[in-house]
Design an enzyme around this catalytic site. Structure first.
Site, PDB file in Angstrom:
ATOM      1  N   MET A  48     -30.695  16.140 -38.506  1.00 54.84           N
ATOM      2  CA  MET A  48     -31.869  15.932 -37.829  1.00 54.84           C
ATOM      3  C   MET A  48     -33.223  15.904 -39.876  1.00 54.84           C
ATOM      4  SD  MET A  48     -33.517  17.915 -34.347  1.00 54.84           S
ATOM      5  CE  MET A  48     -33.565  19.723 -35.639  1.00 54.84           C
ATOM      6  N   ASP A  49     -32.336  14.563 -39.948  1.00 57.81           N
ATOM      7  CA  ASP A  49     -32.772  14.900 -41.937  1.00 57.81           C
ATOM      8  C   ASP A  49     -33.792  13.358 -41.454  1.00 57.81           C
ATOM      9  OD1 ASP A  49     -30.390  13.531 -44.333  1.00 57.81           O
ATOM     10  OD2 ASP A  49     -32.661  14.718 -43.945  1.00 57.81           O
TER      11      ASP A  49
END
Lengths: 270, 297
Positions: free
Chosen positions: B89-90
């Site tokens: 989850m960037d």
């Protein structure tokens, strides 16, 4: 004015319009072609000046079925050589490329095996290509061998009266043991995958901590332009190697800075 | 399995029997009809985007969203849904920065994306692994306790917990204990987790067994090490699919060992903007590829 005169005038009118349209079309085409060449020249100039120095070590992953096509592999290496990329690691899961080593070196006269190069691969003056051939056995199996080596060494030391403390095992110990069992190659900066599946197919996991991974499609359809583009895009990427906080606690800020001692490179994203 | 880092590994769904004749996975033999898992890995920051200001506070609960989300599976083949999806989850920080918001808002918005993904995985019985910013994990657990209990979500944690605040350590232990018998979905939180750390601690575990005499040196191979990795808490430790948002093209020391044969799906969207459509796209991408698991000759 009779009908004949009207028709004649109308005919000339249509002719004049037609000529005008053709002329406009011609000028339009000329502009399009000029713009195309102008853009191509700019793009070519841009791609020609790729800062290759940022790419110190490149890995190529090839599907084992495609790896039998030695001529294509050689062509790929020749393209890389012409771009100035001298340190290349070739991987396929089943070791087909390892078996084709001799044939590849026969075609790539200025290439040397990584075993022949004494100094650190990324430090040597790149007058020749350095090729490393890797397969599945150099991945997880190698880690198991390295771990086994550490255990054996510790046991020997313990038998000689030394302390037996496996809990002191750290990453650097495993790094060192991997070197001893033959896994000498560094972590690639960029890994190109040639195959139908967007997976690195078991490339040594210990070496791809912060490696950029790009899928290039099948080896059968490899293109010089795609290769240049992938490398060019890589050189524009910025990476922060584990420099940010691992975690942050809302309400009570605890910043723990973690610096990955194995990697201190930065590439700026433009 | 959803692996998140500070995507967190998540949720597992109840055992399910699936057959996929195109797969010859190394791990197939260990796969029993079991809970789907979600492992999500956070990038350098954890962020979520929540278009709705109220939702930005994380007030929406999992069950409310479950009622709202309508999942269409027409374009996806059920038998080819991956058993284990890992997500990095960037992009939370960039999302917040683009909107002139504080970083915490980005993380909060990212939570909403996470909740959406958890819902979809619950419906589709996908295991999800995520690595969480531990503060967000604490918030999620505190705010979603009822939903976790009702949906029979099993919470597990991997990573080096010794450096975490004591309160969080206690909370995690408590949640793990209270949900250990849940069977519908397993949520594995990867906190202070690294791929190399995982391999090193596995080697230490193996060494201890050798020291204790329960294992012989000559028996040590990659399978022995694999069994000692922290993902041993799940039935399907190896993700089928890795999703990373925000356009980055690397795994950033997440599940290095386990991702050997995972499909890698890199998406340009920032995590808070990653929703159902993007997840369906990722699953479609997975299903289109011919997959060969460890097919060595």
């Amino acid at each position: 004015m009779d009908f004949r005169d009207i028709a004649h005038n109308f005919y000339h009118f249509i002719l004049a319009i037609g000529n005008l349209v053709l002329q406009l079309l011609w000028y339009f085409l000329q502009n399009i072609v000029s713009a195309y060449y102008f853009i191509s020249y700019r793009v070519f100039k841009q791609y020609k000046s790729i800062p290759i120095a940022k790419l110190q070590y490149l890995a190529i992953v090839i599907e084992s079925e495609d790896a039998h096509q030695t001529s294509k592999v050689v062509q790929l290496l020749q393209w890389l050589d012409s771009l100035g990329i001298k340190n290349v690691c070739l991987y396929d899961m089943n070791g087909v490329l390892k078996k084709s080593k001799e044939a590849i070196f026969h075609k790539m006269k200025n290439a040397k095996s990584i075993e022949e190069v004494n100094e650190a691969v990324t430090d040597h003056v790149p007058y020749h290509m350095t090729l490393e051939f890797v397969s599945y056995v150099d991945g997880k199996e190698a880690v198991a061998k390295a771990a086994n080596l550490i255990f054996v060494e510790n046991l020997k030391r313990h038998n000689l009266g030394g302390e037996l403390d496996y809990q002191a095992l750290l990453e650097p110990h495993l790094n060192q043991a991997l070197q001893i069992v033959g896994c000498k190659g560094p972590e690639p900066d960029l890994l190109l995958v040639y195959g139908p599946v967007r997976s690195h197919l078991g490339f040594p996991a210990w070496r791809i901590q912060y490696t950029e991974i790009v899928h290039m499609g099948s080896l059968n359809f490899m293109r010089h332009g795609s290769l240049i583009k992938a490398i060019y895009n890589f050189t524009k990427v910025h990476q922060n190697y584990g420099k940010f906080s691992r975690y942050m606690y809302i309400g009570k800020e605890i910043n723990h800075k973690y610096i990955d001692c194995a990697s201190k490179k930065h590439r700026r994203e433009e | 399995m959803l692996s998140l880092s500070p995507p967190i590994t998540l949720i597992t769904c109840p055992p399910k029997t699936t057959t996929n004749p195109t797969h010859a996975s190394r791990s197939q033999s260990r796969r029993l009809p079991s809970q789907p898992m979600i492992i999500i890995k956070r990038g350098t920051t954890v962020a979520g985007s929540i278009p709705n200001a109220d939702k930005a506070e994380g007030r929406a609960s999992i069950d409310e969203d479950l009622l709202e989300v309508e999942l269409t599976q027409t374009e996806l083949r059920k038998e080819m849904i991956p058993k284990h999806v890992a997500v990095i989850m960037d992009g939370n920080g960039r999302w917040a920065k683009m909107r002139g918001l504080p970083l915490s808002e980005g993380h909060t918005a990212g939570m909403q994306s996470l909740k959406t993904m958890v819902k979809m995985c619950l419906r589709w019985e996908i295991k999800l692994e995520v690595e969480f910013l531990f503060s967000l994990l604490e918030r999620i657990i505190n705010s979603e306790t009822e939903a976790i209990m009702r949906e029979q979500i099993k919470i597990s944690m991997i990573g080096d917990s010794s450096k975490l605040p004591k309160s969080l350590q206690r909370m995690i232990s408590s949640v793990e204990e209270s949900t250990k018998n849940h069977s519908k979905l397993q949520l594995i939180a990867a906190i202070n987790y690294g791929g190399k750390y995982d391999v090193v601690q596995a080697c230490k575990s193996v060494a201890k067994k050798v020291q204790d005499g329960s294992l012989h040196l000559e028996d040590i191979d990659e399978n022995i090490i694999e069994k000692e990795l922290e993902t041993k808490c799940t039935e399907f430790p190896n993700p089928d699919l890795l999703i990373r948002t925000s356009g980055e093209l690397r795994v950033s020391n997440f599940m290095l060992w386990q991702l050997a044969y995972a499909e890698l799906f890199f998406n340009q969207k920032l995590w808070p903007d990653f929703g159902k459509d993007e997840f369906v796209e990722a699953l479609s991408f997975f299903q289109k590829r011919q997959r060969r698991y460890g097919g060595r000759h």
